[in-house]
Design an enzyme around this catalytic site. Structure first.
Site, PDB file in Angstrom:
ATOM      1  N   HIS A  94      -8.418   2.024 -14.846  1.00 20.72           N
ATOM      2  CA  HIS A  94      -7.752   2.602 -13.669  1.00 20.72           C
ATOM      3  C   HIS A  94      -6.317   2.123 -13.655  1.00 20.72           C
ATOM      4  O   HIS A  94      -6.051   0.940 -13.822  1.00 20.72           O
ATOM      5  CB  HIS A  94      -8.461   2.168 -12.376  1.00 20.72           C
ATOM      6  CG  HIS A  94      -7.788   2.715 -11.161  1.00 20.72           C
ATOM      7  ND1 HIS A  94      -8.070   3.968 -10.666  1.00 20.72           N
ATOM      8  CD2 HIS A  94      -6.810   2.213 -10.378  1.00 20.72           C
ATOM      9  CE1 HIS A  94      -7.304   4.206  -9.621  1.00 20.72           C
ATOM     10  NE2 HIS A  94      -6.531   3.161  -9.421  1.00 20.72           N
ATOM     11  N   ARG A 118      -4.777   6.437   6.002  1.00 23.84           N
ATOM     12  CA  ARG A 118      -3.720   5.457   5.664  1.00 23.84           C
ATOM     13  C   ARG A 118      -2.455   6.167   5.198  1.00 23.84           C
ATOM     14  O   ARG A 118      -1.340   5.732   5.479  1.00 23.84           O
ATOM     15  CB  ARG A 118      -4.224   4.510   4.569  1.00 23.84           C
ATOM     16  CG  ARG A 118      -5.246   3.508   5.093  1.00 23.84           C
ATOM     17  CD  ARG A 118      -5.962   2.815   3.938  1.00 23.84           C
ATOM     18  NE  ARG A 118      -5.043   2.189   3.024  1.00 23.84           N
ATOM     19  CZ  ARG A 118      -5.231   2.114   1.698  1.00 23.84           C
ATOM     20  NH1 ARG A 118      -6.317   2.619   1.131  1.00 23.84           N
ATOM     21  NH2 ARG A 118      -4.348   1.522   0.939  1.00 23.84           N
ATOM     22  N   LYS A 144     -14.499   2.711  -5.395  1.00 27.24           N
ATOM     23  CA  LYS A 144     -14.767   3.916  -6.191  1.00 27.24           C
ATOM     24  C   LYS A 144     -15.218   3.555  -7.604  1.00 27.24           C
ATOM     25  O   LYS A 144     -16.133   4.168  -8.154  1.00 27.24           O
ATOM     26  CB  LYS A 144     -13.509   4.791  -6.248  1.00 27.24           C
ATOM     27  CG  LYS A 144     -13.258   5.490  -4.910  1.00 27.24           C
ATOM     28  CD  LYS A 144     -11.958   6.253  -4.885  1.00 27.24           C
ATOM     29  CE  LYS A 144     -10.780   5.330  -4.741  1.00 27.24           C
ATOM     30  NZ  LYS A 144      -9.560   5.876  -4.179  1.00 27.24           N
ATOM     31  N   ASP A 184     -14.030   5.659   1.868  1.00 31.71           N
ATOM     32  CA  ASP A 184     -12.677   5.480   1.333  1.00 31.71           C
ATOM     33  C   ASP A 184     -11.892   6.783   1.373  1.00 31.71           C
ATOM     34  O   ASP A 184     -10.701   6.799   1.675  1.00 31.71           O
ATOM     35  CB  ASP A 184     -12.718   4.964  -0.107  1.00 31.71           C
ATOM     36  CG  ASP A 184     -11.306   4.921  -0.685  1.00 31.71           C
ATOM     37  OD1 ASP A 184     -10.501   4.129  -0.162  1.00 31.71           O
ATOM     38  OD2 ASP A 184     -10.995   5.700  -1.598  1.00 31.71           O
ATOM     39  N   SER A 225     -10.119  -0.077  -1.802  1.00 27.84           N
ATOM     40  CA  SER A 225     -10.184   1.368  -2.015  1.00 27.84           C
ATOM     41  C   SER A 225     -10.446   1.682  -3.490  1.00 27.84           C
ATOM     42  O   SER A 225     -11.361   2.433  -3.844  1.00 27.84           O
ATOM     43  CB  SER A 225      -8.845   1.974  -1.551  1.00 27.84           C
ATOM     44  OG  SER A 225      -8.690   3.283  -2.010  1.00 27.84           O
TER      45      SER A 225
HETATM   46  N1  URA Z   1      -5.225   4.381  -5.030  1.00 25.38           N
HETATM   47  C1  URA Z   1      -6.384   4.355  -4.340  1.00 25.38           C
HETATM   48  O1  URA Z   1      -7.390   4.877  -4.784  1.00 25.38           O
HETATM   49  N2  URA Z   1      -6.399   3.716  -3.157  1.00 25.38           N
HETATM   50  C2  URA Z   1      -5.318   3.106  -2.645  1.00 25.38           C
HETATM   51  O2  URA Z   1      -5.411   2.541  -1.577  1.00 25.38           O
HETATM   52  C3  URA Z   1      -4.121   3.159  -3.362  1.00 25.38           C
HETATM   53  C4  URA Z   1      -4.110   3.804  -4.554  1.00 25.38           C
END
Ligand code: URA
Length: 429
Positions: free
Chosen positions: A86, A172, A191, A165, A187
């Site tokens: 990621h 957010r 995932k 999320d 967050s």
């Molecule tokens: N990417 C995400 O998935 N969540 C965040 O809070 C910031 C970047």
């Protein structure tokens, strides 16, 4: 249903800089997902978290509660080990495109659940959608089948994964509460843990084009995410990498796909190759497959073979010509010298304004829009020769893109100090 807590009590706890209990966290995340906690209450709580922080225990519990809000995938039935990567997002960051087939070519399956871009950083799905016929939406069964057969899949994350999320991130985004390390870490990791990968390599960007402008903050985010991964039993390593200048020589959807194919063909810009190989080595090591050399798989075409299979399996034609923009505009070097600075944020905003990105979720992007960089910091340039080429289908966008680039680069007499691309490596205890 009788509620175990009420939102105002939870908000007041964090407003007063106290520690949220496990029970408060479980309740508030679940109640927000159910619609019992209202958006305005969750925004107040997110702001209190942004201002007063959360300790390691709170962050771990918050992450677990977001995972528990949805389904969890399970790749244990595959005959391959799995590893995912990621990136926290950057300009010209197309690394996932060559990386996923490369790691698969080395014997580790890569389940990449990706997103679309919002703002100046591009989304992997937007890039791949510039390939004629390619489709991002796969069912879980299609994803599993492709992983077993090809070893790599890049597709849209289904709505079943960490729905808390999804809802909170959208909130957010419009309440100025994205830039909180506890909220970003939970967050991203909710995932990735829900996705069920065995190993995870994080590319945490630092610099003008990144969420984290300061190296110290990028390190803290990396350490927080590595600790969350370790706690959830996912072998997690982070590289902190430079995002003060764009990666590679292209920013934009089809432009970045073409550059990724160059890398898979054994060429491409040296920084993209360096980071692709570094992340591949980390993924292979984390998946206990470090006897394989990814550089060899890139050089001898095995990674390109997997790329073709991966694109084809999702309806795309890997041999098709990529779309090209209707209009281009060349920005010339202002003087002779060395390009001493090319700012990632300036290039990212220019590509976005040319149509490569979207201002609002759900908008279309232009496949061919973006910025091509003819020089990178440290390269010699000559007055009047092309420095950048801007691409778009809608030429009225050139003016605002040029405004974004104003002050975004410098030409000097001497070369800048070389900045390493990989700034730090953070591994679990
Ligand atoms: N990417 C995400 O998935 N969540 C965040 O809070 C910031 C970047």
């Amino acid at each position: 249903m009788t509620e175990a807590h009420d939102a105002v009590e939870v908000i007041a706890t964090k407003r007063d800089a106290k520690t949220l209990s496990d029970d408060q966290i479980d309740w508030v995340v679940d109640a927000y997902t159910r619609g019992v906690v209202a958006d305005e209450q969750m925004s107040a709580l997110a702001m209190a978290i942004l201002l007063n922080g959360m300790d390691a225990g709170e962050i771990a519990r918050w992450t677990a509660a977001m995972i528990a809000s949805g389904e969890q995938m399970d790749f244990s039935g595959l005959s391959w080990p799995t590893a995912d990567k990621h990136s926290t997002g950057g300009v010209g960051d197309k690394i996932t495109l060559p990386l996923a087939p490369l790691v698969a070519a080395c014997g580790v399956a890569v389940p990449q659940l990706s997103g679309r871009g919002l703002g100046h950083t591009g989304g992997t799905l937007d890039k791949l959608e510039s390939i004629p016929g390619w489709r991002a939406a796969l069912s879980n069964a299609e994803m599993m089948g492709q992983l077993e057969q090809v070893g790599a899949v890049i597709c849209a994350a289904g709505s079943g994964l960490a729905p808390a999320d999804k809802k909170l991130y959208a909130l957010r985004d419009v309440t100025g509460t994205v830039e909180s390390i506890p909220l970003i870490a939970s967050s991203i990791m909710s995932k990735k843990i829900a996705e069920g990968t065995g190993a995870l390599v994080l590319d945490v960007k630092s610099g003008s084009g990144a969420f984290m402008k300061e190296l110290a903050h990028a390190r803290e985010l990396a350490e927080t995410m590595v600790a969350l991964g370790a706690e959830a039993g996912v072998r997690t390593v982070a590289l902190v990498t430079d995002m003060s200048t764009p990666l590679g020589r292209t920013a934009g959807n089809a432009l970045e796909v073409a550059e990724s194919v160059d890398v898979l063909a054994g060429g491409g810009p040296s920084d993209v190759v360096e980071l692709t190989l570094a992340l591949a080595r980390e993924m292979l090591t984390a998946a206990h497959k470090d006897d394989v050399d990814p550089a060899a798989a890139l050089a001898d075409g095995r990674a390109m073979d997997v790329w073709r299979q991966m694109i084809h399996a999702q309806g795309g034609d890997p041999e098709a010509s990529l779309p090209t923009a209707r209009e281009t505009h060349v920005v010339a070097a202002p003087s002779d010298g060395v390009l001493s600075r090319l700012d990632a944020l300036a290039v990212g905003v220019a590509a976005w304004r040319l149509g490569a990105g979207r201002a609002r979720a759900g908008e279309d992007v232009q496949a061919a829009a973006g910025v091509q960089m003819h020089a990178k910091p440290g390269d010699q340039v000559r007055a009047g020769e092309p420095l950048l080429t801007l691409h778009t289908d809608t030429p009225e966008r050139f003016e605002r893109a040029l405004a974004a680039l104003d002050g975004g680069y410098d030409v000097a007499d001497t070369a800048p100090d070389a900045t390493p691309l990989i700034l730090d490596r953070i591994a679990g205890a």
